[in-house]
Design a protein around this motif. Structure first.
Motif, PDB file in Angstrom:
ATOM      1  N   LEU A 163      27.784  30.281  41.500  1.00 28.34           N
ATOM      2  CA  LEU A 163      28.995  30.528  42.420  1.00 28.34           C
ATOM      3  C   LEU A 163      28.469  31.717  43.369  1.00 28.34           C
ATOM      4  O   LEU A 163      28.021  32.865  42.749  1.00 28.34           O
ATOM      5  N   ASN A 164      28.730  31.818  44.520  1.00 30.84           N
ATOM      6  CA  ASN A 164      28.415  32.987  45.342  1.00 30.84           C
ATOM      7  C   ASN A 164      29.940  33.932  45.332  1.00 30.84           C
ATOM      8  O   ASN A 164      30.799  33.457  45.867  1.00 30.84           O
ATOM      9  N   CYS A 165      29.947  34.844  44.764  1.00 26.93           N
ATOM     10  CA  CYS A 165      31.327  35.794  44.853  1.00 26.93           C
ATOM     11  C   CYS A 165      30.930  37.066  45.224  1.00 26.93           C
ATOM     12  O   CYS A 165      30.212  37.909  44.783  1.00 26.93           O
ATOM     13  N   LYS A 166      31.372  37.266  46.663  1.00 26.29           N
ATOM     14  CA  LYS A 166      31.269  38.658  47.277  1.00 26.29           C
ATOM     15  C   LYS A 166      29.699  39.055  47.366  1.00 26.29           C
ATOM     16  O   LYS A 166      29.224  40.089  47.220  1.00 26.29           O
ATOM     17  N   GLY A 167      28.886  38.137  47.461  1.00 27.76           N
ATOM     18  CA  GLY A 167      27.313  38.334  47.652  1.00 27.76           C
ATOM     19  C   GLY A 167      26.680  38.258  46.268  1.00 27.76           C
ATOM     20  O   GLY A 167      25.242  38.056  46.334  1.00 27.76           O
ATOM     21  N   ALA A 168      27.435  38.155  45.121  1.00 28.25           N
ATOM     22  CA  ALA A 168      26.834  38.176  43.886  1.00 28.25           C
ATOM     23  C   ALA A 168      26.856  36.642  43.471  1.00 28.25           C
ATOM     24  O   ALA A 168      27.632  35.993  43.447  1.00 28.25           O
ATOM     25  N   LEU A 169      25.645  36.147  42.687  1.00 25.39           N
ATOM     26  CA  LEU A 169      25.527  34.732  42.431  1.00 25.39           C
ATOM     27  C   LEU A 169      25.640  34.906  40.866  1.00 25.39           C
ATOM     28  O   LEU A 169      24.973  35.296  40.134  1.00 25.39           O
ATOM     29  N   ILE A 170      26.835  34.018  40.572  1.00 32.36           N
ATOM     30  CA  ILE A 170      27.266  34.200  39.189  1.00 32.36           C
ATOM     31  C   ILE A 170      26.704  32.842  38.457  1.00 32.36           C
ATOM     32  O   ILE A 170      26.842  31.559  38.973  1.00 32.36           O
ATOM     33  N   ASP A 171      25.748  32.910  37.681  1.00 30.79           N
ATOM     34  CA  ASP A 171      25.035  31.706  36.959  1.00 30.79           C
ATOM     35  C   ASP A 171      26.001  31.095  35.971  1.00 30.79           C
ATOM     36  O   ASP A 171      26.293  31.765  35.012  1.00 30.79           O
ATOM     37  N   LEU A 172      26.328  29.756  36.321  1.00 29.92           N
ATOM     38  CA  LEU A 172      27.175  29.236  35.339  1.00 29.92           C
ATOM     39  C   LEU A 172      26.300  28.268  34.095  1.00 29.92           C
ATOM     40  O   LEU A 172      27.160  27.348  33.319  1.00 29.92           O
ATOM     41  N   SER A 173      25.297  28.563  34.150  1.00 30.93           N
ATOM     42  CA  SER A 173      24.459  27.793  32.947  1.00 30.93           C
ATOM     43  C   SER A 173      24.631  28.207  31.720  1.00 30.93           C
ATOM     44  O   SER A 173      24.673  27.708  30.819  1.00 30.93           O
ATOM     45  N   SER A 174      25.192  29.550  31.757  1.00 32.07           N
ATOM     46  CA  SER A 174      26.191  29.886  30.381  1.00 32.07           C
ATOM     47  C   SER A 174      27.408  29.914  30.878  1.00 32.07           C
ATOM     48  O   SER A 174      27.793  30.977  31.808  1.00 32.07           O
ATOM     49  N   PRO A 175      28.428  29.379  30.116  1.00 32.94           N
ATOM     50  CA  PRO A 175      29.881  29.406  30.621  1.00 32.94           C
ATOM     51  C   PRO A 175      30.312  31.013  30.546  1.00 32.94           C
ATOM     52  O   PRO A 175      29.938  31.851  29.884  1.00 32.94           O
ATOM     53  N   LYS A 176      31.474  30.982  31.584  1.00 35.42           N
ATOM     54  CA  LYS A 176      31.885  32.452  31.753  1.00 35.42           C
ATOM     55  C   LYS A 176      33.497  32.311  31.343  1.00 35.42           C
ATOM     56  O   LYS A 176      34.224  31.215  31.361  1.00 35.42           O
ATOM     57  N   VAL A 177      34.067  33.452  31.285  1.00 35.20           N
ATOM     58  CA  VAL A 177      35.455  33.822  30.832  1.00 35.20           C
ATOM     59  C   VAL A 177      36.191  34.214  32.066  1.00 35.20           C
ATOM     60  O   VAL A 177      35.859  35.410  32.545  1.00 35.20           O
ATOM     61  N   MET A 178      37.370  33.833  32.160  1.00 30.36           N
ATOM     62  CA  MET A 178      38.407  34.304  33.251  1.00 30.36           C
ATOM     63  C   MET A 178      39.515  34.865  32.561  1.00 30.36           C
ATOM     64  O   MET A 178      40.316  33.948  31.898  1.00 30.36           O
ATOM     65  N   GLY A 179      39.561  35.954  32.644  1.00 31.53           N
ATOM     66  CA  GLY A 179      40.568  36.802  31.930  1.00 31.53           C
ATOM     67  C   GLY A 179      42.201  36.444  32.725  1.00 31.53           C
ATOM     68  O   GLY A 179      42.194  36.995  33.955  1.00 31.53           O
ATOM     69  N   ILE A 180      43.251  36.348  32.010  1.00 29.60           N
ATOM     70  CA  ILE A 180      44.335  36.007  32.813  1.00 29.60           C
ATOM     71  C   ILE A 180      45.454  37.472  32.749  1.00 29.60           C
ATOM     72  O   ILE A 180      45.435  38.075  31.906  1.00 29.60           O
ATOM     73  N   LEU A 181      45.861  37.754  34.091  1.00 32.28           N
ATOM     74  CA  LEU A 181      46.801  38.784  34.342  1.00 32.28           C
ATOM     75  C   LEU A 181      47.848  38.282  35.048  1.00 32.28           C
ATOM     76  O   LEU A 181      47.907  38.274  36.315  1.00 32.28           O
ATOM     77  N   ASN A 182      49.003  38.124  34.212  1.00 36.68           N
ATOM     78  CA  ASN A 182      50.357  37.475  34.992  1.00 36.68           C
ATOM     79  C   ASN A 182      51.146  38.760  35.046  1.00 36.68           C
ATOM     80  O   ASN A 182      51.469  39.597  34.574  1.00 36.68           O
ATOM     81  N   LEU A 183      51.640  38.347  36.340  1.00 32.17           N
ATOM     82  CA  LEU A 183      52.491  39.510  37.238  1.00 32.17           C
ATOM     83  C   LEU A 183      53.796  38.891  37.309  1.00 32.17           C
ATOM     84  O   LEU A 183      54.432  39.592  38.065  1.00 32.17           O
ATOM     85  N   THR A 184      54.087  38.113  36.479  1.00 38.50           N
ATOM     86  CA  THR A 184      55.366  37.225  36.583  1.00 38.50           C
ATOM     87  C   THR A 184      56.312  37.577  35.364  1.00 38.50           C
ATOM     88  O   THR A 184      55.699  38.007  34.510  1.00 38.50           O
ATOM     89  N   PRO A 185      57.518  37.870  35.692  1.00 34.15           N
ATOM     90  CA  PRO A 185      58.660  38.166  34.579  1.00 34.15           C
ATOM     91  C   PRO A 185      58.610  36.933  33.561  1.00 34.15           C
ATOM     92  O   PRO A 185      59.417  37.127  32.593  1.00 34.15           O
ATOM     93  N   ASP A 186      58.188  35.739  33.871  1.00 33.62           N
ATOM     94  CA  ASP A 186      58.808  34.212  32.975  1.00 33.62           C
ATOM     95  C   ASP A 186      57.325  33.620  32.876  1.00 33.62           C
ATOM     96  O   ASP A 186      57.694  32.544  32.655  1.00 33.62           O
TER      97      ASP A 186
END
Length: 277
Positions: A3-26
């Motif tokens: 994936l091209n993220c802001k000019g950086a190539l993120i290699d997904l041959s090894s799985p990655k983690v997306m951390g959740i930051l919820n800004l909702t009250p519910d």
């Protein structure tokens, strides 16, 4: 696969983690926990230290039956926090969880790296245009109806075939509009019963036929705690169990509340695969 993220190539041959930051009250698990500057920065710093590649920020709760909020409310919740995070952690790859193109555009202008759209453009026809103009990775999730109505719409002729057809059409539409980095999210818990969620997990490997990375959102969901007769708070062990299955079936990104545990799960599955005979 990258994936091209802001000019950086993120290699997904090894799985990655997306951390959740919820800004909702519910939000169903951590709604209302991150109300002030220090709590938000502490949560973000911890997820990054634990190994998160992406931080996924959401200001509109998409849990079943969640209250609908206006675009203005979503903006007021999101934009100051996005600016705060990128001021303090400028290299962070922030994903914005929104189905509104105006919201997506405002966040991308302020430095967000990708958009995570639960509706794959169905709730805002201008979304594809904004993604194409900014050339950012785009998560397209499967959803029928809206968060308010989706649990009434869990009817399918053939669940897997229906979802594969849905995504094949969406990928074709997105690529025709010059959207290059497409991520597929099957939408566990969205317009799907508990049994349908497990059918989907059983056949997750079939979605590789679409030729796109697969993002999985299983963390602490009801498909876990209903089976275990527990609660979201008690669902970490069950989450790790299902993450292991998803990884073995080829999931590329885990969207999670618990980054450290997800990273450990990835490390063990990668060791297992590396030593297969």
């Amino acid at each position: 696969m990258t994936l091209n993220c802001k000019g950086a190539l993120i290699d997904l041959s090894s799985p990655k983690v997306m951390g959740i930051l919820n800004l909702t009250p519910d939000s169903f698990y951590d709604g209302g926990k991150y109300k002030n500057r220090d709590a938000i920065l502490s949560r973000t710093e911890q997820m990054l230290e634990d190994g998160a590649t992406f931080i996924d920020m959401g200001a509109y709760s998409s849990r079943p039956g969640a209250e609908h909020v206006s675009e203005d409310v979503e903006m007021k919740r999101m934009l100051p926090i996005l600016e705060l995070i990128l001021k303090n952690f400028p290299d962070t790859l922030v994903s914005i969880d929104t189905f509104r193109s105006k919201m997506a555009e405002a966040c991308l202008e302020r430095g967000a790296a990708m958009i995570n759209d639960i509706s794959a453009g169905n709730l805002d026809p201008k979304m594809f245009q904004i993604i194409a103009q900014n050339q950012v990775p785009y998560v397209m999730m499967h959803l029928k109806g809206t968060p308010q109505s989706m649990q009434k719409e869990a009817q399918y002729d053939d669940l897997i075939k229906d979802l594969l057809f849905y995504f094949s059409q969406k990928v074709l539409e997105a690529t025709s509009k010059k959207i290059n980095d497409i991520i597929i999210d099957p939408g566990f818990g969205f317009a799907k019963t508990t049994s349908q969620n497990y059918t989907l997990l059983n056949h997750l490997d079939l979605f590789h036929s679409l030729g796109c990375p697969i993002l999985i959102g299983l963390s602490r969901k009801s498909m876990i705690y209903k089976i275990l007769e527990s609660s979201p708070k008690e669902a970490l062990n069950g989450t790790t169990c299902l993450h292991t299955i998803a990884l073995l079936k080829g999931a590329n990104i885990l969207r999670v509340h618990d980054v450290k545990e997800a990273m450990e799960c990835i490390a063990l599955v990668e060791a297992l695969k590396a030593n297969a005979l």
